[in-house]
Write an enzyme that holds these catalytic residues in place. Structure first.
Site, PDB file in Angstrom:
ATOM      1  N   PHE A   1      36.967  39.058  35.337  1.00 48.66           N
ATOM      2  CA  PHE A   1      36.105  37.732  35.257  1.00 48.66           C
ATOM      3  C   PHE A   1      36.431  37.147  33.789  1.00 48.66           C
ATOM      4  O   PHE A   1      36.411  37.776  32.641  1.00 48.66           O
ATOM      5  CB  PHE A   1      34.633  38.207  35.341  1.00 48.66           C
ATOM      6  CG  PHE A   1      34.218  38.685  36.632  1.00 48.66           C
ATOM      7  CD1 PHE A   1      33.799  37.566  37.555  1.00 48.66           C
ATOM      8  CD2 PHE A   1      34.214  40.039  36.956  1.00 48.66           C
ATOM      9  CE1 PHE A   1      33.273  37.953  38.672  1.00 48.66           C
ATOM     10  CE2 PHE A   1      33.771  40.183  38.046  1.00 48.66           C
ATOM     11  CZ  PHE A   1      33.416  39.389  39.166  1.00 48.66           C
ATOM     12  N   ASP A   2      36.534  35.818  33.706  1.00 47.75           N
ATOM     13  CA  ASP A   2      36.510  35.323  32.520  1.00 47.75           C
ATOM     14  C   ASP A   2      34.793  35.436  32.147  1.00 47.75           C
ATOM     15  O   ASP A   2      33.880  35.763  32.877  1.00 47.75           O
ATOM     16  CB  ASP A   2      36.630  33.755  32.394  1.00 47.75           C
ATOM     17  CG  ASP A   2      36.091  33.147  31.307  1.00 47.75           C
ATOM     18  OD1 ASP A   2      36.442  33.247  30.065  1.00 47.75           O
ATOM     19  OD2 ASP A   2      35.247  32.135  31.428  1.00 47.75           O
ATOM     20  N   CYS A   3      34.475  35.552  30.676  1.00 51.61           N
ATOM     21  CA  CYS A   3      32.860  35.746  30.434  1.00 51.61           C
ATOM     22  C   CYS A   3      32.114  34.501  30.097  1.00 51.61           C
ATOM     23  O   CYS A   3      31.473  34.087  30.701  1.00 51.61           O
ATOM     24  CB  CYS A   3      32.917  36.538  29.366  1.00 51.61           C
ATOM     25  SG  CYS A   3      31.204  36.996  28.864  1.00 51.61           S
TER      26      CYS A   3
END
Length: 221
Positions: free
Chosen positions: A8-10
């Site tokens: 995931f991108d955060c």
């Protein structure tokens, strides 16, 4: 399905960074008697930060400070360098999207989960406490000494799964930072389209979902 790890991108995907950024700017500017418009702050921020990140590598806390100065200048706010640290100080308080934790817990029941983020390790640690879910590993800008959309994060993620990119599914909101470069590297990608944007021509993510609940549903967990 060959994936065993969802990355995931955060910030923007798990964390509502636009709300956090706008609130930080509005609060700091109000101390100088200046009222800023949230939409103008975010519009300027999205123009400025990628330009700062595209230069020679510097820690993200320095990126935040330089971006704050340039955005303030665009908005007519005479911010001094000594006060530009308000962005770093605000980051641990940026709100987590309400669907993030329950969806991550569902996904984690079947897959390993990891983060690929344009961030310093210590700043990410503060955010992870706020999210409240344990990730199996993370790749940061501090580790790769680069910022997405540069490919360093994705190459390191592939290395972490033994060079078997088919084991990775990447989920992210940003077309610029994540979806496009991950697709170009041949990774499986789900676009978490939180802002209901139009898809760019030529991009081929596996699917679009509105939020992480939609991702968990799509994964069947």
């Amino acid at each position: 399905m060959t994936w065993d790890t969802v990355t995931f991108d955060c910030y923007g995907t798990l964390v509502d960074w636009e709300t956090g950024i706008a609130q930080a700017f509005l609060t700091a500017a109000a101390a100088d008697g200046l009222a800023l418009e949230p939409a103008e702050v975010i519009s300027a921020y999205h123009v400025v930060e990628p330009k700062v990140e595209a230069g020679p590598y510097r820690p993200y806390r320095d990126v935040l400070a330089e971006t704050a100065l340039r955005v303030a200048e665009r908005l007519g706010w005479p911010l001094t360098p000594g006060r530009a640290g308000f962005m770093v100080n605000s980051l641990p308080d940026w709100p987590v999207f309400p669907d993030t934790r329950p969806a991550l817990e569902r996904i984690k029941s079947r897959f390993k989960i990891a983060i690929l983020s344009n961030i310093d390790d210590d700043l990410l640690a503060a955010t992870l406490q706020r999210i409240g879910v344990d990730f199996d590993w993370a790749v940061t800008a501090r580790q790769t000494r680069s910022y997405k959309p540069a490919p360093g994060h994705f190459h390191e993620a592939i290395r972490k799964v033994g060079g078997q990119r088919q084991r990775l599914l990447h989920a992210a909101q940003s077309l610029f930072h994540d979806v496009r470069p991950a697709c170009e590297l041949g990774l499986s990608v789900v676009w978490v389209n939180r802002k209901a944007e139009a898809r760019d021509e030529g991009l081929r993510p596996l699917c679009d979902v509105a939020d992480l609940t939609g991702l968990a549903d799509w994964l069947g967990v």
